[in-house]
Every structure is written in C-alpha cells, then in structure tokens.
Design a protein around this motif. Sequence first.
Motif, mmCIF file in Angstrom:
data_model
loop_
_atom_site.group_PDB
_atom_site.id
_atom_site.type_symbol
_atom_site.label_atom_id
_atom_site.label_comp_id
_atom_site.label_asym_id
_atom_site.label_seq_id
_atom_site.Cartn_x
_atom_site.Cartn_y
_atom_site.Cartn_z
ATOM 1 N N VAL A 106 44.061 39.994 51.942
ATOM 2 C CA VAL A 106 43.074 39.072 51.736
ATOM 3 C C VAL A 106 42.885 38.655 50.127
ATOM 4 C CG1 VAL A 106 40.637 38.728 51.532
ATOM 5 C CG2 VAL A 106 41.303 39.537 53.827
ATOM 6 N N THR A 107 43.049 39.671 49.486
ATOM 7 C CA THR A 107 42.963 39.493 48.076
ATOM 8 C C THR A 107 44.196 38.869 47.616
ATOM 9 O OG1 THR A 107 42.002 41.523 47.681
ATOM 10 C CG2 THR A 107 43.179 40.534 45.569
ATOM 11 N N ILE A 108 45.389 39.050 47.916
ATOM 12 C CA ILE A 108 46.676 38.255 47.674
ATOM 13 C C ILE A 108 46.557 36.810 48.148
ATOM 14 C CG2 ILE A 108 49.042 38.075 48.144
ATOM 15 C CD1 ILE A 108 49.055 41.096 48.625
ATOM 16 N N CYS A 109 45.879 36.875 49.291
ATOM 17 C CA CYS A 109 45.863 35.528 49.692
ATOM 18 C C CYS A 109 44.983 34.528 48.849
ATOM 19 C CB CYS A 109 45.256 35.343 51.262
ATOM 20 S SG CYS A 109 46.474 35.835 52.479
ATOM 21 N N LEU A 110 43.876 35.191 48.388
ATOM 22 C CA LEU A 110 43.000 34.676 47.546
ATOM 23 C C LEU A 110 43.685 34.133 46.006
ATOM 24 C CD1 LEU A 110 39.554 36.250 48.310
ATOM 25 C CD2 LEU A 110 39.966 33.876 48.532
ATOM 26 N N PHE B 271 46.120 29.907 42.820
ATOM 27 C CA PHE B 271 46.941 29.215 41.962
ATOM 28 C C PHE B 271 47.213 27.750 42.494
ATOM 29 C CE2 PHE B 271 48.935 33.437 40.868
ATOM 30 C CZ PHE B 271 48.725 33.317 39.458
ATOM 31 N N VAL B 272 47.314 27.606 43.765
ATOM 32 C CA VAL B 272 47.526 26.256 44.514
ATOM 33 C C VAL B 272 46.407 25.310 44.210
ATOM 34 C CG1 VAL B 272 47.561 25.211 46.806
ATOM 35 C CG2 VAL B 272 48.784 27.272 46.446
ATOM 36 N N TYR B 273 45.115 25.969 44.151
ATOM 37 C CA TYR B 273 43.829 25.075 43.856
ATOM 38 C C TYR B 273 44.023 24.617 42.406
ATOM 39 C CZ TYR B 273 39.409 23.887 42.000
ATOM 40 O OH TYR B 273 38.259 23.578 41.688
ATOM 41 N N ASN B 274 44.497 25.539 41.590
ATOM 42 C CA ASN B 274 44.812 25.093 40.324
ATOM 43 C C ASN B 274 45.701 24.123 39.745
ATOM 44 O OD1 ASN B 274 43.001 26.396 38.467
ATOM 45 N ND2 ASN B 274 43.822 28.295 38.752
ATOM 46 N N PHE B 275 46.759 24.005 40.621
ATOM 47 C CA PHE B 275 47.671 22.940 40.525
ATOM 48 C C PHE B 275 46.978 21.617 40.742
ATOM 49 C CE2 PHE B 275 50.766 20.104 42.794
ATOM 50 C CZ PHE B 275 51.695 19.845 41.664
ATOM 51 N N PHE B 276 46.282 21.559 41.889
ATOM 52 C CA PHE B 276 45.431 20.271 42.342
ATOM 53 C C PHE B 276 44.561 19.916 41.431
ATOM 54 C CE2 PHE B 276 47.360 21.375 46.512
ATOM 55 C CZ PHE B 276 48.194 20.289 46.596
ATOM 56 N N LYS C 185 46.052 38.291 35.539
ATOM 57 C CA LYS C 185 45.817 39.541 35.233
ATOM 58 C C LYS C 185 44.652 40.215 36.032
ATOM 59 C CE LYS C 185 47.084 38.199 30.243
ATOM 60 N NZ LYS C 185 46.724 38.155 29.052
ATOM 61 N N GLU C 186 44.317 39.462 36.988
ATOM 62 C CA GLU C 186 43.106 39.701 37.805
ATOM 63 C C GLU C 186 41.948 40.579 36.919
ATOM 64 O OE1 GLU C 186 44.591 42.622 40.916
ATOM 65 O OE2 GLU C 186 45.716 40.879 41.672
ATOM 66 N N GLN C 187 41.654 39.723 36.030
ATOM 67 C CA GLN C 187 40.542 39.936 35.221
ATOM 68 C C GLN C 187 39.225 39.465 35.692
ATOM 69 O OE1 GLN C 187 41.764 38.195 31.467
ATOM 70 N NE2 GLN C 187 42.572 40.181 30.560
ATOM 71 N N LYS C 188 38.158 40.344 35.864
ATOM 72 C CA LYS C 188 36.863 39.820 36.369
ATOM 73 C C LYS C 188 36.258 39.094 35.419
ATOM 74 C CE LYS C 188 35.213 43.757 37.817
ATOM 75 N NZ LYS C 188 36.260 44.838 37.397
ATOM 76 N N ILE D 195 36.596 37.298 43.177
ATOM 77 C CA ILE D 195 35.981 38.334 42.035
ATOM 78 C C ILE D 195 35.300 39.477 43.103
ATOM 79 C CG2 ILE D 195 33.953 38.702 40.820
ATOM 80 C CD1 ILE D 195 34.457 35.660 39.614
ATOM 81 N N CYS D 196 34.995 39.045 44.091
ATOM 82 C CA CYS D 196 34.198 39.879 45.184
ATOM 83 C C CYS D 196 35.474 41.074 45.736
ATOM 84 C CB CYS D 196 33.670 39.193 46.262
ATOM 85 S SG CYS D 196 31.973 38.440 45.794
ATOM 86 N N ALA D 197 36.511 40.380 45.862
ATOM 87 C CA ALA D 197 37.596 41.185 46.537
ATOM 88 C C ALA D 197 37.965 42.024 45.328
ATOM 89 C CB ALA D 197 38.776 40.425 46.996
ATOM 90 N N LEU D 198 38.339 41.606 44.246
ATOM 91 C CA LEU D 198 38.513 42.801 42.942
ATOM 92 C C LEU D 198 37.453 43.858 42.716
ATOM 93 C CD1 LEU D 198 40.126 39.870 40.519
ATOM 94 C CD2 LEU D 198 41.384 41.591 41.956
ATOM 95 N N ILE D 199 36.232 43.437 42.906
ATOM 96 C CA ILE D 199 35.163 44.112 42.738
ATOM 97 C C ILE D 199 35.357 45.329 43.969
ATOM 98 C CG2 ILE D 199 32.757 44.750 42.836
ATOM 99 C CD1 ILE D 199 32.252 41.885 41.450
ATOM 100 N N ARG D 200 35.629 45.012 45.200
ATOM 101 C CA ARG D 200 35.627 45.818 46.409
ATOM 102 C C ARG D 200 36.599 46.773 46.226
ATOM 103 N NH1 ARG D 200 35.073 42.295 49.843
ATOM 104 N NH2 ARG D 200 37.419 42.088 50.326
ATOM 105 N N GLU D 201 37.837 46.203 45.622
ATOM 106 C CA GLU D 201 39.047 47.058 45.317
ATOM 107 C C GLU D 201 38.890 48.267 44.682
ATOM 108 O OE1 GLU D 201 42.537 44.658 44.611
ATOM 109 O OE2 GLU D 201 42.942 44.241 46.730
ATOM 110 N N GLU D 202 38.089 47.844 43.331
ATOM 111 C CA GLU D 202 37.978 48.907 42.274
ATOM 112 C C GLU D 202 36.868 50.137 43.042
ATOM 113 O OE1 GLU D 202 36.279 47.326 38.727
ATOM 114 O OE2 GLU D 202 38.279 46.448 38.114
ATOM 115 N N GLU D 203 35.937 49.568 43.749
ATOM 116 C CA GLU D 203 34.879 50.576 44.249
ATOM 117 C C GLU D 203 35.584 51.494 45.112
ATOM 118 O OE1 GLU D 203 32.111 47.927 45.861
ATOM 119 O OE2 GLU D 203 30.886 47.596 44.025
ATOM 120 N N GLU D 204 36.481 51.087 45.992
ATOM 121 C CA GLU D 204 37.378 51.848 46.968
ATOM 122 C C GLU D 204 38.163 52.640 46.139
ATOM 123 O OE1 GLU D 204 39.375 48.980 49.654
ATOM 124 O OE2 GLU D 204 37.399 48.728 50.872
#
Length: 262
Positions: A14-18, A23-28, A86-89, A247-256
């Motif tokens: 899920v994190t990788i997909c997001l 990236f795709v969104y930023n292109f558009f 860089k996956e910076q929150k 951001i939520c996915a990164l926070i969840r990963e850190e907590e885990e």
Amino acid sequence: MMTEKYKEDSEDCVTICLKYLLFVYNFFFWMAGAGVMAIGAWTLNEKRNYLSLLPSSTFAVSASILIFAGSLVIVTGFLGCCAVVKEQKAGLAAYFSLLLLIFLIELVAGVLACVYYQRLSGELKQNLNNTMMENYAEPGEESITYSINQLQQHFKCCGSNSSADWQHSAYILSPAAGNRLVPDSCCKTVTEACGQRDHPSNIYKVEGGCITVLEQTLADHTLIIGAVGIGVACLQLIGMVISACFICALIREEEEDEYSQT
C-alpha cells in the motif's frame, strides 16, 4: 506469524502504491501548473489593451492569481517529489499545506471570475460609453485613447452602441476633431481624417457596437479563467487525499517498527 507477515507485506505494498501514485499525480500536477500559468499569461497578454476600459480590476486580478498559483504549483510539485523520494513526513506535511493553499488561491480565482462574469455586461454598458464620450483623445488619457483605437480596429466596430454615439463625444465636438464625424480608427482603411465620412462604405457599422463584441470576448475569457481555477482546485483535493494517506502509511510503518523492536 504468517498472518502478521502477510499483513506487513500488504501494508508495504500500500505504501509503495501510494508513493508511485504521488509521483504520477505530481506529473499531472506540474502539467496543470504550467497550463494555469499559460492561460493566465495568455489572458492578460491577449486583453491587456482593453483592461483600462474596464471599471474594475477583477478580470486582471483573476488572471494574475492564476499566474501566481501556476508558479506555486510548479515549485510545490518539485518539493513534493523530493519529500516522496526521501519519505519525509515533515516535507509531506509541508506539501499537503501548500496544496491546501493553492486550492484556496485557485478557488478564489475561479469564484472571482464567475462573479465577474455575472457583472460584466452591466459594468461595460455603464462604463464604456462614458469612457469613449469623455476621455477619448483628452490630455493625459493616452492609454484609453490607444485602447479605444485598438478596440475599434481589432473588432471592426465603431462607438459603444453604434457609430452615432460619437456625435456627442467631447472629442468630436472639439476643434481637435477637424470636422471628423467619428475617430479615424472607425474607418475600414485608416488614413488621416478618414473619419470625416461616416458612410457604411467607409466606417464599420456593427450591430450592437463595440460593447457587444467586447462583452462576448471578455465573457469567454472569464469563463475560461473560472473553469480552469475551479478545475485545478479540484485536482488539488486528489493530491491532498493521496499525500494524507501516504503520511498515515509512513506513520503506521514507524509505529510498527518501534513495536517490533520492543
């Protein structure tokens, strides 16, 4: 154990997909920013000669807001890509905040344009005739004189409502007119003192005068500004949702990670 492993892999996916979705969104997003800037600049450049004939600056302000928002979009897109890599929150939070700011700016531009569209006809009718009658060829009014000449030549019209309007203007009633019945810019072929003849074979006789053609042109541009502003503002909402989920996915990963280390 297998369930926990599957859950972790699922969350990583899920994190990788997001991440790639951002990236795709930023292109558009970049493309939209460049488009917004181009439309704002095109609008101001295309109609700059007629801005002095408008009683309010709403039209110019709306276009200028689009240019500012477009440039901000380009900068924000770059910062967003860096934060995603860089996956910076903190960087993603700043990206989210900038998206929200751009959303509000472009929404304001769109609403201003839509409001101005409703008032455009009344403002032009009240102001254009008075400007032509009182300010044309007057000392210190060179920009207005130039704008009116450009208006009449570009749209092939004469007078605010008709060529007869010029009969009551300060310019035609003054000695400076030199027996002209209309300004020379009303002529189909502009030559010195050609405005002394107001026959249809010599001057433009457009039904509804210059107000009709200018109103339609500005209305078309105003609708474009409004549609672009509101349309791109909606695009920002998508970006805000994706970045918030990331951001939520990164926070969840850190907590885990912290939980697994304890």
